[in-house]
Design a protein around this motif. Structure first.
Motif, PDB file in Angstrom:
ATOM      1  N   GLN A 185     104.787  23.449 -30.717  1.00  0.00           N
ATOM      2  CA  GLN A 185     103.510  22.587 -30.013  1.00  0.00           C
ATOM      3  C   GLN A 185     103.141  23.461 -28.746  1.00  0.00           C
ATOM      4  O   GLN A 185     101.931  23.028 -28.800  1.00  0.00           O
ATOM      5  CB  GLN A 185     104.194  21.344 -29.624  1.00  0.00           C
ATOM      6  CG  GLN A 185     104.802  20.445 -30.560  1.00  0.00           C
ATOM      7  CD  GLN A 185     105.509  19.232 -29.844  1.00  0.00           C
ATOM      8  OE1 GLN A 185     105.490  18.798 -28.621  1.00  0.00           O
ATOM      9  NE2 GLN A 185     106.382  18.333 -30.845  1.00  0.00           N
ATOM     10  N   HIS A 186     103.617  24.183 -28.092  1.00  0.00           N
ATOM     11  CA  HIS A 186     102.766  24.816 -26.827  1.00  0.00           C
ATOM     12  C   HIS A 186     101.983  26.143 -27.543  1.00  0.00           C
ATOM     13  O   HIS A 186     100.774  26.061 -26.987  1.00  0.00           O
ATOM     14  CB  HIS A 186     103.795  25.609 -26.002  1.00  0.00           C
ATOM     15  CG  HIS A 186     104.742  26.681 -26.408  1.00  0.00           C
ATOM     16  ND1 HIS A 186     105.654  26.559 -27.123  1.00  0.00           N
ATOM     17  CD2 HIS A 186     104.391  28.132 -26.616  1.00  0.00           C
ATOM     18  CE1 HIS A 186     106.296  27.776 -27.666  1.00  0.00           C
ATOM     19  NE2 HIS A 186     105.332  28.784 -27.314  1.00  0.00           N
TER      20      HIS A 186
ATOM     21  N   SER B  57      95.967  20.067 -24.039  1.00  0.00           N
ATOM     22  CA  SER B  57      97.273  19.938 -23.317  1.00  0.00           C
ATOM     23  C   SER B  57      98.420  19.478 -24.116  1.00  0.00           C
ATOM     24  O   SER B  57      98.190  19.139 -25.336  1.00  0.00           O
ATOM     25  CB  SER B  57      97.180  18.680 -22.383  1.00  0.00           C
ATOM     26  OG  SER B  57      97.367  17.510 -22.984  1.00  0.00           O
TER      27      SER B  57
ATOM     28  N   LYS C 104     100.600  17.330 -23.822  1.00  0.00           N
ATOM     29  CA  LYS C 104     100.721  15.898 -24.024  1.00  0.00           C
ATOM     30  C   LYS C 104      99.693  15.520 -25.122  1.00  0.00           C
ATOM     31  O   LYS C 104     100.123  14.506 -26.062  1.00  0.00           O
ATOM     32  CB  LYS C 104     100.283  15.314 -22.916  1.00  0.00           C
ATOM     33  CG  LYS C 104     101.353  15.329 -21.729  1.00  0.00           C
ATOM     34  CD  LYS C 104     102.528  14.439 -22.189  1.00  0.00           C
ATOM     35  CE  LYS C 104     103.403  14.506 -20.805  1.00  0.00           C
ATOM     36  NZ  LYS C 104     104.791  14.096 -21.026  1.00  0.00           N
ATOM     37  N   ALA C 105      98.633  15.970 -25.357  1.00  0.00           N
ATOM     38  CA  ALA C 105      97.538  15.537 -26.448  1.00  0.00           C
ATOM     39  C   ALA C 105      98.211  16.080 -27.601  1.00  0.00           C
ATOM     40  O   ALA C 105      98.100  15.525 -28.684  1.00  0.00           O
ATOM     41  CB  ALA C 105      96.194  16.479 -26.137  1.00  0.00           C
TER      42      ALA C 105
ATOM     43  N   GLU D  39     101.420  16.074 -28.428  1.00  0.00           N
ATOM     44  CA  GLU D  39     102.425  15.067 -28.896  1.00  0.00           C
ATOM     45  C   GLU D  39     101.751  14.107 -29.186  1.00  0.00           C
ATOM     46  O   GLU D  39     102.385  13.346 -30.050  1.00  0.00           O
ATOM     47  CB  GLU D  39     103.411  15.028 -27.573  1.00  0.00           C
ATOM     48  CG  GLU D  39     104.322  16.277 -27.210  1.00  0.00           C
ATOM     49  CD  GLU D  39     104.724  16.158 -25.912  1.00  0.00           C
ATOM     50  OE1 GLU D  39     104.550  15.160 -25.014  1.00  0.00           O
ATOM     51  OE2 GLU D  39     105.545  16.988 -25.461  1.00  0.00           O
ATOM     52  N   LYS D  40     100.678  13.603 -28.445  1.00  0.00           N
ATOM     53  CA  LYS D  40      99.921  12.413 -29.020  1.00  0.00           C
ATOM     54  C   LYS D  40      99.562  12.432 -30.596  1.00  0.00           C
ATOM     55  O   LYS D  40      99.787  11.436 -31.345  1.00  0.00           O
ATOM     56  CB  LYS D  40      98.876  11.943 -27.846  1.00  0.00           C
ATOM     57  CG  LYS D  40      98.238  10.688 -28.399  1.00  0.00           C
ATOM     58  CD  LYS D  40      96.897  10.494 -27.738  1.00  0.00           C
ATOM     59  CE  LYS D  40      95.806  10.991 -28.536  1.00  0.00           C
ATOM     60  NZ  LYS D  40      94.639  10.723 -28.318  1.00  0.00           N
TER      61      LYS D  40
ATOM     62  N   ARG E 148     102.496  12.220 -32.930  1.00  0.00           N
ATOM     63  CA  ARG E 148     102.936  10.889 -32.991  1.00  0.00           C
ATOM     64  C   ARG E 148     102.046   9.850 -33.947  1.00  0.00           C
ATOM     65  O   ARG E 148     102.292   9.185 -34.982  1.00  0.00           O
ATOM     66  CB  ARG E 148     103.070   9.922 -31.673  1.00  0.00           C
ATOM     67  CG  ARG E 148     104.399  10.440 -31.053  1.00  0.00           C
ATOM     68  CD  ARG E 148     104.531   9.447 -29.787  1.00  0.00           C
ATOM     69  NE  ARG E 148     103.437   9.359 -28.855  1.00  0.00           N
ATOM     70  CZ  ARG E 148     103.093  10.115 -27.871  1.00  0.00           C
ATOM     71  NH1 ARG E 148     103.935  11.112 -27.662  1.00  0.00           N
ATOM     72  NH2 ARG E 148     102.097  10.044 -27.090  1.00  0.00           N
TER      73      ARG E 148
END
Length: 174
Positions: free
Chosen positions: A138-139, A148, A150-151, A153-154, A157
């Motif tokens: 992910q990173h 980011s 967080k983006a 991960e969103k 999902r």
């Protein structure tokens, strides 16, 4: 006393002591049927071999020949059994491959998954493919796309939720 050829002498002794020779092999190697095979093989070889010089103690020589043949037979049988065991394992691996029906069902599932991914919003699709298909961490996805963590991960999902919803609408074949 008439002269008896060595070949006949060994064969005569083998026939006379056949059961004793078979029992000797059976005691050493444990299988009466294989003991019969070993003694029989020695008998056939004696019939096929050229005459030899006179043997002083033919029974002792037969015991030695039969013992050596039994060891050779035992080793050969162990190699054959190991090959059979390996082949059986290989056969199980080969047989565990999905049949044509399962392959067809898997292709259908793959087509539905591709369609579900194609319906994702472009950025979500990019993140989903980079992480789930190309298996980038992910990173690393975040760094390559300049967004980011967080983006990422969103988007994952959302992508997972939409793909699962789309796949659950499709009829499943067994």
């Amino acid at each position: 006393m008439p002269h008896v050829s060595p070949k006949t002498s060994l064969l005569t002794v083998l026939v006379r002591h056949y059961d004793e020779l078979v029992d000797s092999v059976r005691r050493r190697f444990g299988d009466r049927q294989e003991a019969h095979e070993v003694v029989h093989d020695v008998c056939v070889n004696l019939l096929a071999s050229p005459e030899k010089e006179t043997v002083r103690v033919p029974l002792a020589l037969l015991h030695k020949i039969i013992h050596d043949r039994a060891i050779s037979h035992y080793r050969s049988e162990r190699r054959r059994q190991a090959w059979v065991d390996d082949y059986a394992e290989l056969d199980e691996v080969l047989c565990s491959a999905p049949g044509p029906e399962r392959q067809h069902a898997a292709m259908d599932e793959l087509e539905h998954l591709c369609a579900a991914i194609a319906e994702l919003p472009p950025r979500c699709q990019q993140v989903f493919v980079m992480h789930k298909i190309h298996q980038l961490p992910q990173h690393q996805v975040a760094k390559q796309l300049g967004i980011s963590l967080k983006a990422v991960e969103k988007h994952l999902r959302v992508g997972m939720r939409k793909c699962l919803a789309r796949l659950s609408q499709q009829p499943v074949r067994a």
